[in-house]
Motif scaffolding. Structure first.
Motif, mmCIF file in Angstrom:
data_model
loop_
_atom_site.group_PDB
_atom_site.id
_atom_site.type_symbol
_atom_site.label_atom_id
_atom_site.label_comp_id
_atom_site.label_asym_id
_atom_site.label_seq_id
_atom_site.Cartn_x
_atom_site.Cartn_y
_atom_site.Cartn_z
ATOM 1 N N THR A 108 0.841 -1.204 0.000
ATOM 2 C CA THR A 108 0.000 0.000 0.000
ATOM 3 C C THR A 108 0.875 1.253 0.000
ATOM 4 O O THR A 108 2.062 1.206 0.347
ATOM 5 C CB THR A 108 -0.887 0.048 1.263
ATOM 6 N N ASP A 109 0.255 2.393 -0.341
ATOM 7 C CA ASP A 109 0.997 3.655 -0.307
ATOM 8 C C ASP A 109 1.470 3.960 1.115
ATOM 9 O O ASP A 109 2.569 4.480 1.314
ATOM 10 C CB ASP A 109 0.124 4.799 -0.841
ATOM 11 N N GLY A 110 0.642 3.619 2.091
ATOM 12 C CA GLY A 110 1.021 3.852 3.484
ATOM 13 C C GLY A 110 2.253 3.046 3.875
ATOM 14 O O GLY A 110 3.134 3.534 4.592
ATOM 15 N N GLU A 111 2.315 1.816 3.377
ATOM 16 C CA GLU A 111 3.491 0.980 3.678
ATOM 17 C C GLU A 111 4.739 1.528 2.979
ATOM 18 O O GLU A 111 5.848 1.485 3.534
ATOM 19 C CB GLU A 111 3.220 -0.467 3.252
ATOM 20 N N ALA A 114 5.952 4.302 5.073
ATOM 21 C CA ALA A 114 6.632 3.809 6.283
ATOM 22 C C ALA A 114 8.063 3.381 5.949
ATOM 23 O O ALA A 114 8.992 3.608 6.732
ATOM 24 C CB ALA A 114 5.848 2.652 6.887
ATOM 25 N N LEU A 115 8.242 2.773 4.763
ATOM 26 C CA LEU A 115 9.603 2.408 4.348
ATOM 27 C C LEU A 115 10.455 3.665 4.171
ATOM 28 O O LEU A 115 11.633 3.694 4.550
ATOM 29 C CB LEU A 115 9.563 1.614 3.031
ATOM 30 N N HIS A 116 9.850 4.701 3.603
ATOM 31 C CA HIS A 116 10.587 5.967 3.441
ATOM 32 C C HIS A 116 11.031 6.498 4.799
ATOM 33 O O HIS A 116 12.190 6.883 4.982
ATOM 34 C CB HIS A 116 9.706 6.995 2.721
ATOM 35 N N ASP A 117 10.113 6.471 5.757
ATOM 36 C CA ASP A 117 10.452 6.948 7.111
ATOM 37 C C ASP A 117 11.575 6.110 7.721
ATOM 38 O O ASP A 117 12.348 6.587 8.545
ATOM 39 C CB ASP A 117 9.225 6.898 8.025
ATOM 40 N N GLY A 118 11.655 4.833 7.306
ATOM 41 C CA GLY A 118 12.708 3.950 7.815
ATOM 42 C C GLY A 118 14.022 4.071 7.051
ATOM 43 O O GLY A 118 14.965 3.322 7.338
ATOM 44 N N GLY A 119 14.089 4.976 6.079
ATOM 45 C CA GLY A 119 15.361 5.225 5.389
ATOM 46 C C GLY A 119 15.480 4.592 4.008
ATOM 47 O O GLY A 119 16.551 4.651 3.389
ATOM 48 N N ASP A 133 11.851 -16.365 -8.244
ATOM 49 C CA ASP A 133 11.012 -17.232 -9.073
ATOM 50 C C ASP A 133 10.320 -16.485 -10.202
ATOM 51 O O ASP A 133 10.136 -17.013 -11.284
ATOM 52 C CB ASP A 133 9.960 -17.938 -8.201
ATOM 53 N N ASN A 134 9.893 -15.257 -9.946
ATOM 54 C CA ASN A 134 9.270 -14.519 -11.042
ATOM 55 C C ASN A 134 9.492 -13.017 -10.889
ATOM 56 O O ASN A 134 9.707 -12.512 -9.789
ATOM 57 C CB ASN A 134 7.781 -14.850 -11.175
ATOM 58 N N ALA A 135 9.473 -12.351 -12.021
ATOM 59 C CA ALA A 135 9.713 -10.913 -12.049
ATOM 60 C C ALA A 135 8.646 -10.295 -12.960
ATOM 61 O O ALA A 135 8.835 -10.169 -14.161
ATOM 62 C CB ALA A 135 11.119 -10.631 -12.580
ATOM 63 N N PRO A 136 7.496 -9.942 -12.361
ATOM 64 C CA PRO A 136 6.363 -9.470 -13.166
ATOM 65 C C PRO A 136 6.544 -8.015 -13.630
ATOM 66 O O PRO A 136 6.338 -7.080 -12.852
ATOM 67 C CB PRO A 136 5.185 -9.600 -12.198
ATOM 68 N N LYS A 137 6.916 -7.844 -14.899
ATOM 69 C CA LYS A 137 7.281 -6.502 -15.382
ATOM 70 C C LYS A 137 6.133 -5.501 -15.260
ATOM 71 O O LYS A 137 6.362 -4.343 -14.893
ATOM 72 C CB LYS A 137 7.711 -6.582 -16.844
ATOM 73 N N ASP A 138 4.907 -5.945 -15.561
ATOM 74 C CA ASP A 138 3.799 -4.981 -15.510
ATOM 75 C C ASP A 138 3.573 -4.496 -14.075
ATOM 76 O O ASP A 138 3.339 -3.309 -13.830
ATOM 77 C CB ASP A 138 2.519 -5.593 -16.115
ATOM 78 N N ARG A 139 3.696 -5.399 -13.129
ATOM 79 C CA ARG A 139 3.488 -5.001 -11.728
ATOM 80 C C ARG A 139 4.670 -4.169 -11.221
ATOM 81 O O ARG A 139 4.509 -3.251 -10.423
ATOM 82 C CB ARG A 139 3.260 -6.233 -10.856
ATOM 83 N N PHE A 140 5.874 -4.477 -11.717
ATOM 84 C CA PHE A 140 7.040 -3.650 -11.367
ATOM 85 C C PHE A 140 6.842 -2.214 -11.872
ATOM 86 O O PHE A 140 7.167 -1.243 -11.186
ATOM 87 C CB PHE A 140 8.309 -4.228 -11.990
ATOM 88 N N LEU A 141 6.299 -2.101 -13.088
ATOM 89 C CA LEU A 141 6.083 -0.752 -13.640
ATOM 90 C C LEU A 141 5.089 0.024 -12.791
ATOM 91 O O LEU A 141 5.242 1.231 -12.579
ATOM 92 C CB LEU A 141 5.565 -0.839 -15.077
ATOM 93 N N ASP A 142 4.088 -0.685 -12.293
ATOM 94 C CA ASP A 142 3.111 -0.040 -11.425
ATOM 95 C C ASP A 142 3.804 0.492 -10.161
ATOM 96 O O ASP A 142 3.577 1.630 -9.742
ATOM 97 C CB ASP A 142 2.000 -1.055 -11.084
ATOM 98 N N ILE A 143 4.690 -0.328 -9.589
ATOM 99 C CA ILE A 143 5.433 0.139 -8.404
ATOM 100 C C ILE A 143 6.292 1.349 -8.766
ATOM 101 O O ILE A 143 6.347 2.337 -8.029
ATOM 102 C CB ILE A 143 6.336 -0.986 -7.848
ATOM 103 N N ALA A 144 6.964 1.256 -9.906
ATOM 104 C CA ALA A 144 7.861 2.358 -10.309
ATOM 105 C C ALA A 144 7.084 3.661 -10.424
ATOM 106 O O ALA A 144 7.573 4.727 -10.026
ATOM 107 C CB ALA A 144 8.542 2.016 -11.634
ATOM 108 N N ARG A 145 5.866 3.587 -10.926
ATOM 109 C CA ARG A 145 5.052 4.811 -11.038
ATOM 110 C C ARG A 145 4.685 5.321 -9.638
ATOM 111 O O ARG A 145 4.693 6.528 -9.390
ATOM 112 C CB ARG A 145 3.767 4.526 -11.824
ATOM 113 N N ARG A 146 4.405 4.375 -8.728
ATOM 114 C CA ARG A 146 3.924 4.789 -7.404
ATOM 115 C C ARG A 146 5.032 5.349 -6.522
ATOM 116 O O ARG A 146 4.749 6.102 -5.581
ATOM 117 C CB ARG A 146 3.228 3.612 -6.725
#
Ligand SMILES: O=C(O)/C=C(\CC(=O)C(=O)O)C(=O)O
Length: 301
Positions: A108-111, A114-119, A133-146
């Motif tokens: 989540t964005d909140g999580e 929290a990681l940002h606050d942790g450095g 085991d797997n590297a889902p490119k479409d989901r990685f792109l979603d994270i990269a945008r977020r």
């Protein structure tokens, strides 16, 4: 090589040399990891290797022995997407460490905040089949945008033979990109070989692709110093992209139990790939500070 009765691997040198090269004040080891300690931070059920404990106290003792001031701790695959061990190390560093996380795409964005606050200042996408085991490119792109709004970057680990296949994915990443170990080129090909040429094409495609000029121990066979082929292949990269290179020990050298490198010898490679004090300052101080301590950007560049 050392594996204990429980199958836990020790992949680091027991007594690294104090390097001859003295890093400049504020030098950052921008690629290292912590393992556990397992009693507090168990390894992932999907881990491809089971290391012995290599926790923050050991990392900070090594940092001091090698003459470095700060660390960037990269979440290793043995801890999966649970970043607690990395966050613990950062918290115990008294401000002298920041980190790169590996996250579940459902985070989540909140999580993320929290990681940002942790450095944490970046996420790592690992494309090595022997590690994940797997590297889902479409989901990685979603994270990269977020993570864009947090000012983070993406750290990518891949091997040279999939660079071409990854190009559309890399081109679509909207944040800065840091490539681990130069995308693992065959350094025996030399600075103008096919792997380095393809990697330079990526660096030339946009000005926010950075790389870690790391791991002679992983990239050069047979293992061990003086790592001349690594130096010959990598020195021109440091000279041509001086503002986009980072350096790190890779301690505790995951999976390297057969050819454990001496971290002091690794540090002594630095003046051979970054041959002037100015290049050394960029590689070890200015560049990592720009990515990991951007609030200090007011210091003189
Ligand atoms: O630490 C590195 O840079 C390289 C690794 C380990 C790794 O990435 C991981 O476990 O996440 C490797 O090639 O085995």
């Amino acid at each position: 090589m050392s594996t204990d009765a429980a199958g836990r691997i020790t992949s680091w040198h027991p007594n690294p040399a104090v390097p001859r090269f003295v890093p400049p004040p504020g030098a950052v080891d921008a690629h290292c990891h912590v393992f556990g300690p397992m009693a507090d931070f168990p390894f992932s059920a999907q881990a491809k290797y089971l290391p012995a404990d290599a926790g923050p106290d050991m990392l900070f003792a090594l940092r001091d022995r090698l003459g470095f001031a700060r660390n960037v701790i990269v979440q290793a695959s043995c801890h999966g997407t649970d970043n607690a061990a990395t966050l613990n190390a950062i918290a115990r560093s008294a401000g002298a460490a920041r980190g790169v996380a590996v996250v579940d795409p459902a985070i989540t964005d909140g999580e993320l905040e929290a990681l940002h606050d942790g450095g944490i200042r970046g996420v790592r996408f690992n494309f090595l089949k022997r590690l994940v085991d797997n590297a889902p490119k479409d989901r990685f792109l979603d994270i990269a945008r977020r993570i864009q709004s947090l000012g983070w970057h993406v750290v990518i680990y891949f091997e040279a033979d999939i660079l071409e296949e990854l190009r559309p994915f890399l081109d679509a990443i909207p944040t800065p990109i840091v490539v681990d170990h130069m995308g693992r080129p065959d350094v025996a090909q030399g600075p103008g070989g096919a792997d380095m040429t393809a990697f330079r094409a990526l660096l030339d495609s946009r000005d926010d692709v950075w790389t870690k000029v790391t791991c002679p121990d992983r990239l050069e066979e047979p293992a061990g110093p003086p790592w001349d082929r690594f130096v010959t292949a990598v020195r021109p990269l440091v000279e041509d992209y001086p503002d986009r290179v980072l350096w790190g020990t890779d301690w505790p050298h995951p999976n390297m139990q057969d050819a454990v490198p001496d971290d002091g010898a690794l540090v002594d490679i630095i003046p051979r790939i970054a041959v002037t004090p100015e290049l050394q300052r960029k590689l070890l101080v200015t560049n990592p500070a720009t990515l990991y301590w951007p609030e200090e950007r007011s210091f003189s560049l």
